[in-house]
Design an enzyme around this catalytic site. Structure first.
Site, PDB file in Angstrom:
ATOM      1  N   HIS A   7      42.569  43.648 -14.693  1.00  0.00           N
ATOM      2  CA  HIS A   7      43.030  45.014 -14.445  1.00  0.00           C
ATOM      3  C   HIS A   7      44.301  44.928 -13.592  1.00  0.00           C
ATOM      4  CE1 HIS A   7      41.235  44.372 -10.524  1.00  0.00           C
ATOM      5  NE2 HIS A   7      40.067  44.124 -11.094  1.00  0.00           N
ATOM      6  N   HIS A  37      44.440  42.564 -10.551  1.00  0.00           N
ATOM      7  CA  HIS A  37      44.748  41.156 -10.842  1.00  0.00           C
ATOM      8  C   HIS A  37      46.246  40.978 -11.112  1.00  0.00           C
ATOM      9  CE1 HIS A  37      40.410  41.230 -12.429  1.00  0.00           C
ATOM     10  NE2 HIS A  37      40.371  40.300 -11.497  1.00  0.00           N
ATOM     11  N   SER A  52      36.617  44.684 -11.991  1.00  0.00           N
ATOM     12  CA  SER A  52      36.075  44.454 -13.340  1.00  0.00           C
ATOM     13  C   SER A  52      34.722  45.123 -13.467  1.00  0.00           C
ATOM     14  CB  SER A  52      35.938  42.955 -13.598  1.00  0.00           C
ATOM     15  OG  SER A  52      37.161  42.303 -13.325  1.00  0.00           O
TER      16      SER A  52
HETATM   17  P1  AMP Z   1      37.820  38.613  -9.543  1.00  0.00           P
HETATM   18  O1  AMP Z   1      38.260  38.474 -10.959  1.00  0.00           O
HETATM   19  O2  AMP Z   1      37.050  39.865  -9.265  1.00  0.00           O
HETATM   20  O3  AMP Z   1      37.170  37.368  -8.998  1.00  0.00           O
HETATM   21  O4  AMP Z   1      39.144  38.786  -8.687  1.00  0.00           O
HETATM   22  C1  AMP Z   1      40.180  37.837  -8.764  1.00  0.00           C
HETATM   23  C2  AMP Z   1      41.182  38.112  -7.681  1.00  0.00           C
HETATM   24  O5  AMP Z   1      41.697  39.431  -7.846  1.00  0.00           O
HETATM   25  C3  AMP Z   1      40.556  38.061  -6.278  1.00  0.00           C
HETATM   26  O6  AMP Z   1      41.480  37.448  -5.391  1.00  0.00           O
HETATM   27  C4  AMP Z   1      40.359  39.521  -5.966  1.00  0.00           C
HETATM   28  O7  AMP Z   1      40.368  39.789  -4.584  1.00  0.00           O
HETATM   29  C5  AMP Z   1      41.561  40.142  -6.642  1.00  0.00           C
HETATM   30  N1  AMP Z   1      41.330  41.558  -6.904  1.00  0.00           N
HETATM   31  C6  AMP Z   1      40.251  42.130  -7.483  1.00  0.00           C
HETATM   32  N2  AMP Z   1      40.365  43.476  -7.503  1.00  0.00           N
HETATM   33  C7  AMP Z   1      41.539  43.765  -6.893  1.00  0.00           C
HETATM   34  C8  AMP Z   1      42.228  44.984  -6.584  1.00  0.00           C
HETATM   35  N3  AMP Z   1      41.723  46.158  -6.906  1.00  0.00           N
HETATM   36  N4  AMP Z   1      43.416  44.902  -5.954  1.00  0.00           N
HETATM   37  C9  AMP Z   1      43.946  43.687  -5.611  1.00  0.00           C
HETATM   38  N5  AMP Z   1      43.346  42.510  -5.882  1.00  0.00           N
HETATM   39  C10 AMP Z   1      42.160  42.543  -6.506  1.00  0.00           C
END
Ligand code: AMP
Length: 296
Positions: free
Chosen positions: A34, A37, A187
């Site tokens: 999204h 990311h 996600s």
């Molecule tokens: P994930 O795929 O949920 O493991 O997230 C991957 C990276 O994206 C991690 O460093 C999260 O902190 C970051 N992330 C997830 N959601 C957001 C958001 N809304 N804003 C900024 N970074 C995010």
């Protein structure tokens, strides 16, 4: 965009870039991308990366029993398209067996900052996170790695691991990207139906109410109470925790400190959501004057 699934291929490409003197950044993700990311890719470029690697790996070790590992959303074709559109140089999408062959036995653990809040609600979660993050660092050997502040405690735990284990990587943390109504992008938002999507706003509304109280000089317990009260307005939202903590230790915020982190986790049906806000508190003098004028 190059797509690789093995460590040997990854290393080969990265060593070519490094030999050419290019700065390499890694953005670790679990996919189903999204705008949150994608903002980290922009942060990587801003931090000086000539080459950006995004990894997509749904890491089984950071999911507890009964959590959502099996149903975690996946759509690699869509993710690939988004990464191409955003100018990513390489997608690293290894199989589970590549990251954790059956012989795998090592585990990294960070004590202290990994223990409160998420650590106490999700035992073993941060062990799984730092284990896979250190492995990804060793696989890709990036100069820079970018994480999102939406997972504030994860940022702190990874930072502690990097410091303690002398990992030669520069960490960059990106701000939380939100939907127009304030919901932090995640996600896991894809699990929510229309009603759940409305209810999910309870979390940011509670945090914002707490932020207003903290910025007006309220003490920690009043701030936490005002957050819980706000949450109670949403019958479908179940409290996990809503706390005012020290942004470095994640322990209860000290009255004297001028920056607090308001951190929360709620459940909406079977979906668990987390979010946080940093708040700057008025100076002690201003708080005392505020109290005096309130009394007077
Ligand atoms: P994930 O795929 O949920 O493991 O997230 C991957 C990276 O994206 C991690 O460093 C999260 O902190 C970051 N992330 C997830 N959601 C957001 C958001 N809304 N804003 C900024 N970074 C995010």
């Amino acid at each position: 965009m190059i797509v690789v699934r093995t460590v040997d291929e990854l290393r080969q490409v990265v060593s070519g870039w490094k030999a050419a003197g290019e700065t390499v950044a890694l953005v670790p993700t679990m996919g189903y991308l999204h705008r949150g990311h994608l903002s980290l890719i922009t942060e990587a470029r801003r931090a000086g990366a000539a080459r950006v690697i995004v990894s997509i790996f749904v890491n089984p070790k950071q999911f507890g029993p009964g959590e959502d590992l099996e149903r975690y959303p996946r759509n690699e074709a869509r993710d690939r398209r988004l990464l191409e559109e955003n100018g990513v140089d390489l997608l690293f999408a290894p199989e589970t067996g590549t990251v954790y062959p059956s012989s795998h036995g090592a585990e990294v653990r960070v004590s202290g900052v990994s223990e409160p809040l998420e650590g106490s609600r999700r035992p073993g979660h941060f062990d799984g996170v730092v284990t896979v993050v250190l492995k990804l660092f060793n696989m890709a050997q990036p100069d820079i790695a970018v994480f999102g502040r939406k997972d504030a405690q994860q940022c702190a735990v990874v930072q502690q691991m990097v410091e303690d284990l002398n990992v030669p990587v520069r960490l960059v943390f990106g701000e939380t990207i939100r939907e127009a109504d304030g919901l932090a992008m995640s996600s896991r938002n894809s699990y929510l139906d229309r009603e759940g999507r409305e209810t999910a706003l309870a979390l940011i509304h509670a945090l914002r109410r707490g932020a207003a109280a903290a910025e007006a000089g309220a003490d920690r317990r009043s701030v936490e109470r005002s957050m819980s009260e706000e949450l109670e307005k949403y019958p479908g939202a179940k409290l996990d925790y809503l706390r005012a903590v020290d942004p470095r230790t994640f322990l209860p915020a000290a009255a004297a400190s001028d920056e607090w982190l308001l951190a929360g986790a709620i459940r909406v049906g079977t979906t668990r959501l987390i979010d946080n806000l940093i708040v700057r508190r008025p100076s002690r003098k201003a708080r005392e004057e505020g109290n005096l004028s309130a009394v007077g």
